[in-house]
Design an enzyme around this catalytic site. Structure first.
Site, PDB file in Angstrom:
ATOM      1  N   VAL A  78      16.196   3.923   1.885  1.00 18.83           N
ATOM      2  CA  VAL A  78      15.180   4.505   1.009  1.00 18.83           C
ATOM      3  C   VAL A  78      14.312   5.512   1.774  1.00 18.83           C
ATOM      4  CG1 VAL A  78      13.325   3.948  -0.602  1.00 18.83           C
ATOM      5  CG2 VAL A  78      15.144   2.290  -0.203  1.00 18.83           C
ATOM      6  N   LYS A 116      16.394  -9.388   9.698  1.00 18.50           N
ATOM      7  CA  LYS A 116      16.802  -9.451   8.293  1.00 18.50           C
ATOM      8  C   LYS A 116      17.912 -10.485   8.101  1.00 18.50           C
ATOM      9  CE  LYS A 116      13.942  -6.340   6.648  1.00 18.50           C
ATOM     10  NZ  LYS A 116      12.830  -6.715   5.777  1.00 18.50           N
ATOM     11  N   ASN A 137       0.812  -1.227   0.000  1.00 20.52           N
ATOM     12  CA  ASN A 137       0.000   0.000   0.000  1.00 20.52           C
ATOM     13  C   ASN A 137       0.843   1.273   0.000  1.00 20.52           C
ATOM     14  OD1 ASN A 137       0.190  -1.376   2.746  1.00 20.52           O
ATOM     15  ND2 ASN A 137      -0.167   0.744   3.369  1.00 20.52           N
ATOM     16  N   TYR A 163      15.705  -5.385  14.376  1.00 16.62           N
ATOM     17  CA  TYR A 163      15.476  -5.321  12.924  1.00 16.62           C
ATOM     18  C   TYR A 163      16.630  -6.004  12.168  1.00 16.62           C
ATOM     19  CZ  TYR A 163      14.781  -3.166   8.324  1.00 16.62           C
ATOM     20  OH  TYR A 163      14.598  -2.943   6.976  1.00 16.62           O
ATOM     21  N   GLY A 203       5.267   2.991   0.144  1.00 17.08           N
ATOM     22  CA  GLY A 203       6.720   2.799   0.165  1.00 17.08           C
ATOM     23  C   GLY A 203       7.244   1.947  -0.985  1.00 17.08           C
ATOM     24  N   ARG A 231      -2.493  -4.904   4.691  1.00 14.86           N
ATOM     25  CA  ARG A 231      -3.241  -5.426   5.846  1.00 14.86           C
ATOM     26  C   ARG A 231      -4.491  -4.596   6.111  1.00 14.86           C
ATOM     27  NH1 ARG A 231       1.019  -4.385  10.819  1.00 14.86           N
ATOM     28  NH2 ARG A 231       1.754  -2.349  10.150  1.00 14.86           N
ATOM     29  N   THR A 235      11.372   6.474   2.888  1.00 12.83           N
ATOM     30  CA  THR A 235       9.996   6.008   3.116  1.00 12.83           C
ATOM     31  C   THR A 235       9.633   6.306   4.570  1.00 12.83           C
ATOM     32  OG1 THR A 235      10.676   3.831   3.890  1.00 12.83           O
ATOM     33  CG2 THR A 235      10.298   4.051   1.517  1.00 12.83           C
ATOM     34  N   ASP A 291      -2.492  -9.888   5.712  1.00 14.25           N
ATOM     35  CA  ASP A 291      -1.643  -9.570   6.862  1.00 14.25           C
ATOM     36  C   ASP A 291      -0.737 -10.778   7.075  1.00 14.25           C
ATOM     37  OD1 ASP A 291      -0.512  -9.253   9.368  1.00 14.25           O
ATOM     38  OD2 ASP A 291      -2.275  -8.257  10.206  1.00 14.25           O
TER      39      ASP A 291
END
Ligand code: NDP
Length: 320
Positions: A276, A243, A52, A239, A54, A75, A278, A100
């Site tokens: 980026v 990743k 939706n 985070y 970014g 979601r 966003t 989701d």
């Protein structure tokens, strides 16, 4: 040249290299795919998670601009429908469905709907993700949500999508948006336990169990306040780890997918979009969402896709 000057010089050169690569890619992006490279058509179905806004929105936009039918998922229904409408009004073939990735029922209902309406999936882009820290903040308050979304949600989505991935001569493709912050052997921000790093790098013995055990230990240490003794990545700790394990899972999946027949091949790779602008970064960074989406498009559309289980950035392979 003293130490500070040397460091500045190194930084300057790295900046120049980045700028040069950005210019090269901007040129590459302006070259249209030729007829014999275009293995896809409007019958090709791509699914993008967290699309939706970014990078996910931009991946949807660019794949659809190549003539692929793309299912934008989000979601939140109202927000997702609104985003899809923007692309539909631009004449692109974009569908919408709620998804989701941490919700089993949502995944199951989405997969049922895709099967019924499109027959299957050719390209899956795992873009959905969260990071509850911006800039140099490093709270682990939301560690559970971050790990659950970025790793367990992505893994659930991949596993649910595999039975839907359609056989084709070019192979189905899975691309996951990861991050250099999750590099196993980066110079900075890596797990300091050499033994654990080696185990997470040893492809022959890498397993979902090892990943789970690593995450369980991490989340336990978050809860009991002993995190600092764990030797976890120092920047964006939860985070970065999420990743890192997404990358490791990519390599585990290659092994699991390796014995599929030639006509049912599924190629799986991950990439870092750069920093980026966003919502996730508070719109900081040097890279636009258009540029950040580029390697996902390139990997999804590779005319001769023999590459699997690799990590990329700016259309080049990088080390895990
Ligand atoms: P955004 O925050 O703009 O977008 C994240 C998207 O993921 C949103 O659409 C969000 O939905 C969605 N999302 C979050 N949780 C879920 C969930 N449980 N189910 C479905 N969708 C979900 O960030 P970016 O566009 O920057 O990030 C996209 C991906 O790129 C992420 O995986 C991120 O980790 C990765 N990335 C980003 C970098 C950057 O510099 N921006 C650098 C490296 C990697 P909602 O709108 O409802 O919150």
């Amino acid at each position: 040249m003293d130490q500070t000057e040397k460091q500045l010089d190194k930084k300057e050169r790295a900046k120049e290299r980045r700028e040069k690569r950005r210019q090269e890619i901007s040129l590459l992006r302006s070259i249209p795919y030729s007829g014999n490279q275009r293995w896809w058509s409007a019958e090709t179905i791509a699914v993008v998670t967290g699309a939706n806004r970014g990078i996910g929105f931009e991946i949807t936009h660019q794949l659809a601009s190549q003539g692929i039918t793309v299912i934008l998922t989000s979601r939140e229904v109202a927000v997702g429908e609104e985003s899809a409408k923007v692309l539909q009004e631009g004449g692109l073939d974009v569908g919408f469905h709620q998804l989701d990735i941490v919700d089993d029922e949502s995944i199951s209902s989405f997969c049922g709907w895709v099967k019924e309406h499109y027959g299957g999936i050719d390209i899956l882009i795992n873009n959905a993700g969260v990071n509850h820290n911006i800039g140099s903040d490093n709270s682990v308050e939301a560690a559970e949500t971050v790990i659950n979304t970025n790793y367990y949600g992505t893994k659930k989505m991949i596993k649910a999508a595999i039975p839907l991935m359609r056989p084709s001569a070019q192979g189905a493709r899975i691309v996951t948006v990861s991050s250099r912050l999750g590099r196993l052997n980066g110079k900075r921000n890596r797990i300091s336990d050499d033994g654990l790093r080696q185990r997470l790098e040893d492809i022959d013995n890498l397993s979902e169990e090892l990943i789970d055990a690593t995450l369980t230990k991490f989340l336990e240490q978050v809860k009991d306040g002993t995190l600092t003794s764990g030797g976890w990545p120092q920047t964006n700790t939860d985070y970065s780890l999420s990743k890192l394990v997404v990358n490791a899972f990519t390599r585990v999946m290659v092994k699991q997918l390796s014995n599929r027949p030639e006509s049912e091949k599924i190629y799986i790779n991950c990439y870092c979009p750069g920093m980026v602008k966003t919502a996730m970064t508070g719109w900081a960074g040097q890279v636009t969402p258009e540029e950040g989406a580029d390697t996902a498009i390139w990997l999804s559309l590779l005319p001769d896709q023999a590459v699997s289980g690799k990590f990329f950035a700016e259309r080049s392979e990088i080390h895990f």
